[in-house]
Motif scaffolding. Structure first.
Motif, PDB file in Angstrom:
ATOM      1  N   VAL A  32       0.845  -1.185   0.000  1.00  0.00           N
ATOM      2  CA  VAL A  32       0.000   0.000   0.000  1.00  0.00           C
ATOM      3  C   VAL A  32       0.886   1.242   0.000  1.00  0.00           C
ATOM      4  CG1 VAL A  32      -1.699   1.298   1.324  1.00  0.00           C
ATOM      5  CG2 VAL A  32      -1.826  -1.194   1.248  1.00  0.00           C
ATOM      6  N   LYS A  33       0.459   2.279  -0.729  1.00  0.00           N
ATOM      7  CA  LYS A  33       1.232   3.511  -0.803  1.00  0.00           C
ATOM      8  C   LYS A  33       0.406   4.691  -0.310  1.00  0.00           C
ATOM      9  CE  LYS A  33       4.574   6.305  -2.134  1.00  0.00           C
ATOM     10  NZ  LYS A  33       5.872   6.338  -1.440  1.00  0.00           N
ATOM     11  N   LYS A  34       0.930   5.407   0.704  1.00  0.00           N
ATOM     12  CA  LYS A  34       0.305   6.626   1.200  1.00  0.00           C
ATOM     13  C   LYS A  34       1.310   7.763   1.097  1.00  0.00           C
ATOM     14  CE  LYS A  34      -3.730   5.125   2.808  1.00  0.00           C
ATOM     15  NZ  LYS A  34      -5.044   5.686   2.436  1.00  0.00           N
ATOM     16  N   GLU A  35       0.840   8.938   0.651  1.00  0.00           N
ATOM     17  CA  GLU A  35       1.769  10.066   0.565  1.00  0.00           C
ATOM     18  C   GLU A  35       2.230  10.492   1.956  1.00  0.00           C
ATOM     19  OE1 GLU A  35       2.292  14.397  -1.560  1.00  0.00           O
ATOM     20  OE2 GLU A  35       0.298  13.865  -0.830  1.00  0.00           O
ATOM     21  N   MET A  36       1.285  10.671   2.892  1.00  0.00           N
ATOM     22  CA  MET A  36       1.667  11.065   4.259  1.00  0.00           C
ATOM     23  C   MET A  36       0.779  10.358   5.265  1.00  0.00           C
ATOM     24  SD  MET A  36       2.353  14.816   5.991  1.00  0.00           S
ATOM     25  CE  MET A  36       0.669  15.439   6.106  1.00  0.00           C
ATOM     26  N   ILE A  37       1.409   9.797   6.270  1.00  0.00           N
ATOM     27  CA  ILE A  37       0.682   9.216   7.391  1.00  0.00           C
ATOM     28  C   ILE A  37       1.024  10.008   8.643  1.00  0.00           C
ATOM     29  CG2 ILE A  37       0.722   6.921   6.330  1.00  0.00           C
ATOM     30  CD1 ILE A  37       2.860   6.141   8.399  1.00  0.00           C
ATOM     31  N   THR A  55      -4.675   8.255   7.371  1.00  0.00           N
ATOM     32  CA  THR A  55      -3.988   7.120   7.994  1.00  0.00           C
ATOM     33  C   THR A  55      -3.280   7.633   9.242  1.00  0.00           C
ATOM     34  OG1 THR A  55      -3.652   6.101   5.830  1.00  0.00           O
ATOM     35  CG2 THR A  55      -2.307   5.277   7.651  1.00  0.00           C
ATOM     36  N   VAL A  56      -3.759   7.201  10.413  1.00  0.00           N
ATOM     37  CA  VAL A  56      -3.270   7.732  11.682  1.00  0.00           C
ATOM     38  C   VAL A  56      -2.978   6.580  12.638  1.00  0.00           C
ATOM     39  CG1 VAL A  56      -3.722   9.312  13.606  1.00  0.00           C
ATOM     40  CG2 VAL A  56      -4.761   9.760  11.357  1.00  0.00           C
ATOM     41  N   GLY A  57      -1.740   6.500  13.098  1.00  0.00           N
ATOM     42  CA  GLY A  57      -1.386   5.570  14.160  1.00  0.00           C
ATOM     43  C   GLY A  57      -1.405   6.314  15.485  1.00  0.00           C
ATOM     44  N   VAL A  58      -2.203   5.829  16.431  1.00  0.00           N
ATOM     45  CA  VAL A  58      -2.322   6.472  17.740  1.00  0.00           C
ATOM     46  C   VAL A  58      -1.530   5.647  18.754  1.00  0.00           C
ATOM     47  CG1 VAL A  58      -3.892   7.269  19.545  1.00  0.00           C
ATOM     48  CG2 VAL A  58      -4.601   7.380  17.142  1.00  0.00           C
ATOM     49  N   LEU A  59      -0.469   6.230  19.286  1.00  0.00           N
ATOM     50  CA  LEU A  59       0.433   5.518  20.187  1.00  0.00           C
ATOM     51  C   LEU A  59      -0.022   5.735  21.620  1.00  0.00           C
ATOM     52  CD1 LEU A  59       1.968   6.183  17.470  1.00  0.00           C
ATOM     53  CD2 LEU A  59       4.056   5.827  18.752  1.00  0.00           C
ATOM     54  N   THR A  60      -0.529   4.666  22.239  1.00  0.00           N
ATOM     55  CA  THR A  60      -1.073   4.754  23.590  1.00  0.00           C
ATOM     56  C   THR A  60      -0.203   3.958  24.553  1.00  0.00           C
ATOM     57  OG1 THR A  60      -2.498   2.818  23.310  1.00  0.00           O
ATOM     58  CG2 THR A  60      -3.404   4.947  22.659  1.00  0.00           C
ATOM     59  N   GLN A  61      -0.297   4.323  25.835  1.00  0.00           N
ATOM     60  CA  GLN A  61       0.441   3.575  26.842  1.00  0.00           C
ATOM     61  C   GLN A  61      -0.207   3.713  28.218  1.00  0.00           C
ATOM     62  OE1 GLN A  61       4.754   2.724  26.811  1.00  0.00           O
ATOM     63  NE2 GLN A  61       4.911   4.295  28.390  1.00  0.00           N
ATOM     64  N   ARG A  81     -11.407   2.997   7.813  1.00  0.00           N
ATOM     65  CA  ARG A  81     -11.064   2.710   6.422  1.00  0.00           C
ATOM     66  C   ARG A  81     -10.562   1.274   6.278  1.00  0.00           C
ATOM     67  NH1 ARG A  81     -10.385   7.704   3.575  1.00  0.00           N
ATOM     68  NH2 ARG A  81     -11.560   9.269   4.760  1.00  0.00           N
ATOM     69  N   ASN A  82     -10.804   0.691   5.121  1.00  0.00           N
ATOM     70  CA  ASN A  82     -10.223  -0.620   4.822  1.00  0.00           C
ATOM     71  C   ASN A  82      -8.710  -0.515   4.635  1.00  0.00           C
ATOM     72  OD1 ASN A  82     -12.625  -2.053   4.903  1.00  0.00           O
ATOM     73  ND2 ASN A  82     -13.107  -1.604   2.760  1.00  0.00           N
ATOM     74  N   VAL A  83      -8.280   0.590   4.040  1.00  0.00           N
ATOM     75  CA  VAL A  83      -6.857   0.846   3.850  1.00  0.00           C
ATOM     76  C   VAL A  83      -6.528   2.148   4.559  1.00  0.00           C
ATOM     77  CG1 VAL A  83      -5.011   1.260   2.190  1.00  0.00           C
ATOM     78  CG2 VAL A  83      -6.844  -0.342   1.624  1.00  0.00           C
ATOM     79  N   GLY A  84      -5.724   2.060   5.591  1.00  0.00           N
ATOM     80  CA  GLY A  84      -5.418   3.242   6.382  1.00  0.00           C
ATOM     81  C   GLY A  84      -6.362   3.351   7.563  1.00  0.00           C
ATOM     82  N   GLY A  85      -6.953   4.536   7.758  1.00  0.00           N
ATOM     83  CA  GLY A  85      -7.811   4.758   8.904  1.00  0.00           C
ATOM     84  C   GLY A  85      -7.005   4.934  10.169  1.00  0.00           C
ATOM     85  N   MET A 140       4.707   1.906  10.006  1.00  0.00           N
ATOM     86  CA  MET A 140       4.957   2.963   9.016  1.00  0.00           C
ATOM     87  C   MET A 140       5.421   2.369   7.693  1.00  0.00           C
ATOM     88  SD  MET A 140       6.666   6.001  11.382  1.00  0.00           S
ATOM     89  CE  MET A 140       7.872   4.936  12.189  1.00  0.00           C
ATOM     90  N   GLU A 141       6.296   1.407   7.771  1.00  0.00           N
ATOM     91  CA  GLU A 141       6.833   0.775   6.561  1.00  0.00           C
ATOM     92  C   GLU A 141       5.723   0.156   5.721  1.00  0.00           C
ATOM     93  OE1 GLU A 141       9.738   0.738   4.397  1.00  0.00           O
ATOM     94  OE2 GLU A 141      10.818   0.154   6.224  1.00  0.00           O
ATOM     95  N   SER A 142       4.678  -0.333   6.366  1.00  0.00           N
ATOM     96  CA  SER A 142       3.611  -1.013   5.634  1.00  0.00           C
ATOM     97  C   SER A 142       2.857  -0.076   4.699  1.00  0.00           C
ATOM     98  CB  SER A 142       2.623  -1.666   6.615  1.00  0.00           C
ATOM     99  OG  SER A 142       1.895  -0.679   7.333  1.00  0.00           O
TER     100      SER A 142
END
Length: 424
Positions: free
Chosen positions: A2-7, A54-60, A80-84, A114-116
């Motif tokens: 999958v290719k995203k311009e910015m995540i 496409t947002v990764g939420v880092l929780t702890q 989203r099916n791709v991203g989200g 991120m690499e994905s």
């Protein structure tokens, strides 16, 4: 692939200890704000409004309420099916398993995520600021300037600059130097903790600094990129931005929402703030109720008077009660004939009948004067204050308190009353 311009990588795992009892049971980004929102709603809304899907939420720290609120991202159109949106807690590895130990360390531990997406750019955000910002404009600046790293900055008064990381730039906005909380700042451009990295630059910098204890963007990654000769640029932001990191700044930011002409406008049609909405009935105002210059959430019943306050959802305020200059969070029940002034109640707290909160002279709080100050009364989540109690200023109350906890039915200014194992 999958290719995203910015995540986006949204850092939301912090405790927010300067918010005291408000974060004893939840991460700071999950704290209520503005009557119906939570703090994390603002960066998440900025993302979708800016076209970042496409947002990764880092929780702890204490992630349950935050994770529940985010869910699969439906309110922000991030299901989203791709991203989200993807919640990214620390996880066990075959070797060197650890908690997130710094802002950059948290992102480093999610290199595979991120690499994905094979992005061209990665946007680094904090989950605990109140602001509206179009990240697409920042990305355009990043591209046009030929930057490897773009740091969002905003001008601050020179006398406050020593509290921030300060960027020194040339006339083309290139960062020529930076100082971390300098005693004698050479600039007033403060870092907002918002970065855009070209992906290859970020990946290389994270791997190179992986062994640094508590790897941090401001202390390790940004200096590394500068020393390596990468192109660092400052993107100047001149809108509203508030770090609600203390009880006082949190209270002030909420009060600013109800100004006659608010500096931060929640009602703009073109830049909506999205949140998870509960299924609640409309507000109900009793026959003797009065409300002036206040925000009132859904499902709230008001039988008394509310002035200059922010009232959350599903709140009950009894007959004869007067609430002034206060923040009353979701699910709070306030009895009859009470008086509240400069009070912050966390969620699902209970105030009995005939109580007076926020009276008398100010005294320094005995437990933590740096947190519980400026005349505020702070009531913890699910705390209970019995009937007929008088409470001073700069006071903390946590847990299910009883009449015998209050000598002469009074808690003097500067006192702390904690009846549970909460951090104060």
């Amino acid at each position: 692939m999958v290719k995203k311009e910015m995540i986006a990588m949204l850092l939301a795992g912090g405790q927010g200890s300067r918010l005291g009892i408000l974060t004893s049971r939840m991460a700071k980004p999950a704290v209520c704000f503005g009557g119906k929102y939570r703090i994390i709603d603002f960066p998440l809304s900025n993302c979708i409004n800016s076209g970042v899907d496409t947002v990764g939420v880092l929780t702890q720290y204490r992630p349950l309420k935050l994770n529940t609120h985010i869910g699969i991202g439906i309110p922000w159109d991030l299901d989203r099916n791709v991203g989200g949106v993807t919640v990214l807690p620390p996880y066990e590895k075959m070797h060197d398993t650890e908690w997130y130990t710094g802002t950059a360390n948290a992102v480093y531990q999610n290199l595979d995520y991120m690499e994905s997406y094979n992005p061209d750019y990665v946007l680094i955000l904090s989950g605990d600021h109140i602001y509206k910002m179009d990240y697409e404009n920042m990305l355009d600046f990043h591209k046009e300037s030929g930057a490897d790293v773009t740091i969002a900055v905003m001008p601050v008064p020179v006398e406050e600059a020593k509290r921030f990381g300060i960027m020194i730039t040339d006339d083309k906005h290139r960062v020529v130097d930076f100082e971390e909380k300098p005693e004698k700042p050479r600039s007033n451009l403060a870092s907002m903790g918002i970065y855009i990295f070209s992906w290859k630059v970020l990946k290389e910098a994270l791997i190179a600094n992986a062994s640094e204890p508590n790897m941090d963007f401001g202390k390790h990654v940004i200096p590394y990129c500068k020393d390596k000769g990468e192109n660092l640029f400052a993107y100047e932001f001149n809108g509203y931005w508030k770090d609600v990191g203390t009880l006082t700044s949190y209270w002030q930011a909420n009060m600013e929402l109800i100004d006659i002409i608010p500096e931060f406008n929640l009602y703009e049609e073109y830049w909506k703030i999205y949140t998870r909405n509960e299924t609640l009935p409309p507000q109900y105002l009793g026959p003797d109720s009065a409300i002036e210059r206040s925000i009132v959430g859904e499902g709230t019943d008001i039988y008394g008077e509310v002035y200059n306050s922010v009232i959350g959802t599903d709140v009950t305020i009894g007959e004869g009660t007067v609430v002034r200059d206060s923040i009353i969070m979701n699910g709070t029940v306030i009895g009859k004939n009470c008086s509240l002034e400069k009070v912050i109640t966390a969620e699902e707290s209970v105030i009995g009948d005939d109580d007076v909160l926020g009276e008398g002279d100010e005294r320094q709080n005995e437990t933590n004067p740096g947190i519980y100050c400026d005349g505020l009364v702070v009531i913890g989540e699910k705390a209970v204050v019995p009937d007929g109690i008088s409470i001073g200023k700069n006071v903390l109350i946590a847990g299910e308190t009883k009449v015998e906890d209050y000598p002469n039915r009074r808690l003097e200014s500067g006192k702390s009353l904690v009846r549970e194992d909460d951090q104060i």
